[in-house]
Design a protein around this motif. Structure first.
Motif, short mmCIF file in Angstrom:
data_model
loop_
_atom_site.label_atom_id
_atom_site.label_comp_id
_atom_site.label_asym_id
_atom_site.label_seq_id
_atom_site.Cartn_x
_atom_site.Cartn_y
_atom_site.Cartn_z
N UNK A 1 10.10 5.35 -4.49
CA UNK A 1 9.06 4.41 -4.06
C UNK A 1 9.10 3.13 -4.88
N UNK A 2 9.39 3.23 -6.16
CA UNK A 2 9.58 2.02 -6.98
C UNK A 2 10.62 1.10 -6.35
N UNK A 3 11.78 1.67 -6.01
CA UNK A 3 12.87 0.84 -5.48
C UNK A 3 12.55 0.31 -4.09
N UNK B 1 9.13 7.25 2.15
CA UNK B 1 9.73 6.10 2.81
C UNK B 1 8.75 4.96 3.00
N UNK B 2 9.07 4.12 3.98
CA UNK B 2 8.28 2.91 4.25
C UNK B 2 8.08 2.75 5.75
N UNK B 3 6.92 2.20 6.10
CA UNK B 3 6.64 1.79 7.47
C UNK B 3 6.53 0.27 7.44
N UNK B 4 7.53 -0.40 7.98
CA UNK B 4 7.55 -1.85 7.86
C UNK B 4 7.86 -2.27 6.44
N UNK C 1 13.06 7.89 4.36
CA UNK C 1 13.08 7.14 5.64
C UNK C 1 13.75 7.92 6.76
N UNK C 2 13.38 9.19 6.86
CA UNK C 2 13.92 10.02 7.94
C UNK C 2 13.03 9.93 9.17
N UNK D 1 0.84 -1.20 0.00
CA UNK D 1 0.00 0.00 0.00
C UNK D 1 0.87 1.25 0.00
N UNK D 2 0.52 2.21 -0.85
CA UNK D 2 1.21 3.50 -0.90
C UNK D 2 0.20 4.60 -0.58
N UNK D 3 0.48 5.39 0.45
CA UNK D 3 -0.34 6.54 0.79
C UNK D 3 0.36 7.78 0.23
#
Length: 454
Positions: free
Chosen positions: A401-403, A374-377, A419-420, A244-246
């Motif tokens: 986001x692709x990577x 970034x990412x959460x989990x 991812x800060x 999922x991307x927000x």
């Protein structure tokens, strides 16, 4: 709406509607009505989601990707910004270098600069008629304090190796480029101007052609984690997605995880009636580059492809409780008066040209004035907070986001805004009070440059 109808309708009072939307009509697509299961779901139909989907499909054509958008693709800031394509990340270069160092700032500016070139190539390749003009733009100064800011920016650009071809141009040199009596000095910066609405609509068409499903008129009413994925609720159906991307930018605060990570502030612009050949001949502006005034609260101007003058900027406004209601805030008479003064100051020969449109839109601001991507989990991703400079940065963020989604390490995933650990805004009413205080301080600094640190 035709040019003649628009001008006639606004002879005394400008329309409080986004000008760009008149340049290409939109009929939103049908809402989602059946439950689906997919690899990736993106919430939000603006640049961040669309570029991410585009780059994912180029990398992994077999991915099943769905986008949900409450209105139509590009209805938010992606389609109604002012159309300056700049390398700026967040608020300004000096802040970035001070916080992240020379090397990281240089890499980020290099990759965002590459995105500007790739955007021009994208429009040519897919024949998107978005009036993309790679003429660069000017950062201008109207007094000694602003000239000092330009000198400071030039010194910082030299530190990161980005000063090649940059020079401080004086009043006489600028008169040969933009015949405004207000401009005392300027620096020409690489960049472009574009019709943002037609760019995002063209991008959406390309993404659809790649096999991405865009569900317009489909708001995400809830998000729930389950197993290794997520269920996204909409008014008439549900989506089950492994990732999922927000990507809702100024609306990102509506998700609990990001409630205090971003605030929407209102920024305003006004557009004149089309300038006749006789009017255009009153001012020497041979290459039509846009310009941005140095300061905390920037003002700017540019010509559109239809020979209208767009002016914008000035003090921004935060509405209590992160209120984003167009009905309540799209019309701001005080902002229109400021923009009328900007027009008269820079272009006295056009002081009586009427505005046909005057309107506001929300800009997503983070506490540190840098984007957050970034990412959460492992399976929840995000991108937002472009601080009014998102056209090129969202293209770069799509690659980030692709990577991240594909589990790749790259130069993009190591960028300074990825991812800060994010500083958060305080709860209300403290955010409102702090925003008012900061706005007053920044305005005071613009008027009296020696007040506090910029």
């Amino acid at each position: 709406m035709s040019e003649n109808t628009s001008t006639a309708a606004t002879a005394t009072e400008p329309l409080h509607e986004i000008y760009w939307r008149e340049t290409e009509p939109v009929t939103p697509g049908p809402p989602l009505i059946e439950d689906i299961d997919c690899d990736v779901c993106l919430v939000g139909g603006g640049y961040t989601a669309l570029w991410t989907a585009h780059f994912l499909k180029l990398a992994e054509p077999g991915l099943d990707i769905h986008i949900v958008e409450a209105d139509y693709a590009g209805a938010g800031a992606s389609g109604h910004n002012d159309g300056f394509v700049t390398p700026t990340i967040g608020h300004n270069l000096s802040t970035l270098v001070r916080r992240f160092g020379v090397d990281r700032a240089k890499l980020a500016y290099t990759l965002v600069g590459r995105s500007i070139l790739e955007l021009a190539h994208f429009c040519r390749k897919y024949e998107i008629d978005a009036d993309f003009e790679t003429r660069g733009y000017y950062q201008v100064a109207t007094d000694q304090a602003q000239i000092a800011l330009l000198r400071k920016d030039l010194a910082i650009a030299e530190r990161i190796g980005a000063a090649s071809g940059l020079a401080l141009l004086g009043r006489d040199q600028m008169r040969e480029r933009i015949g405004s009596p207000a401009i005392r000095a300027a620096v020409k910066v690489g960049g472009a101007t574009v019709n943002p609405h037609r760019l995002v609509r063209g991008l959406a068409a390309v993404v659809r052609g790649q096999g991405v499903h865009i569900h317009e008129q489909t708001s995400a009413t809830g998000v729930e984690a389950h197993g290794g994925g997520y269920t996204i609720s909409t008014p008439r159906a549900r989506i089950t997605a492994r990732k999922l991307v927000l990507a809702t930018n100024a609306y990102q605060h509506r998700f609990q995880e990001f409630r205090r990570a971003v605030i929407p502030v209102w920024s305003y612009a006004a557009v004149t009636e089309p300038l006749s050949d006789e009017r255009l001949a009153q001012l020497h502006w041979p290459d039509r580059e846009g310009f941005v005034e140095a300061g905390n609260f920037i003002v700017f101007a540019r010509l559109t492809a239809q020979h209208r003058l767009l002016v914008g900027g000035g003090p921004v406004r935060y509405a209590m409780g992160r209120d984003m209601s167009e009905r309540r805030h799209i019309d701001n008479p005080a902002a229109t008066r400021v923009l009328r003064e900007v027009l008269a100051r820079y272009f006295p020969c056009w002081h009586d040209v009427p505005f046909t449109h005057s309107y506001g839109g929300c800009v997503a601001i983070t506490r540190e004035f840098v984007p957050h991507v970034g990412a959460v989990g492992d399976n929840l991703f995000y991108g937002y907070g472009y601080c009014g400079n998102g056209i090129a940065v969202t293209h770069t963020s799509g690659k980030v986001l692709r990577d991240l989604i594909l589990g790749r390490e790259s130069s993009y995933t190591g960028l300074l805004f990825v991812n800060r650990t994010e500083q958060r805004f305080p709860p209300e009413p403290f955010t409102f009070v702090a925003a008012k205080a900061m706005s007053s301080l920044l305005a005071l600094q613009d008027r009296y440059p020696k007040v506090g640190k910029r």
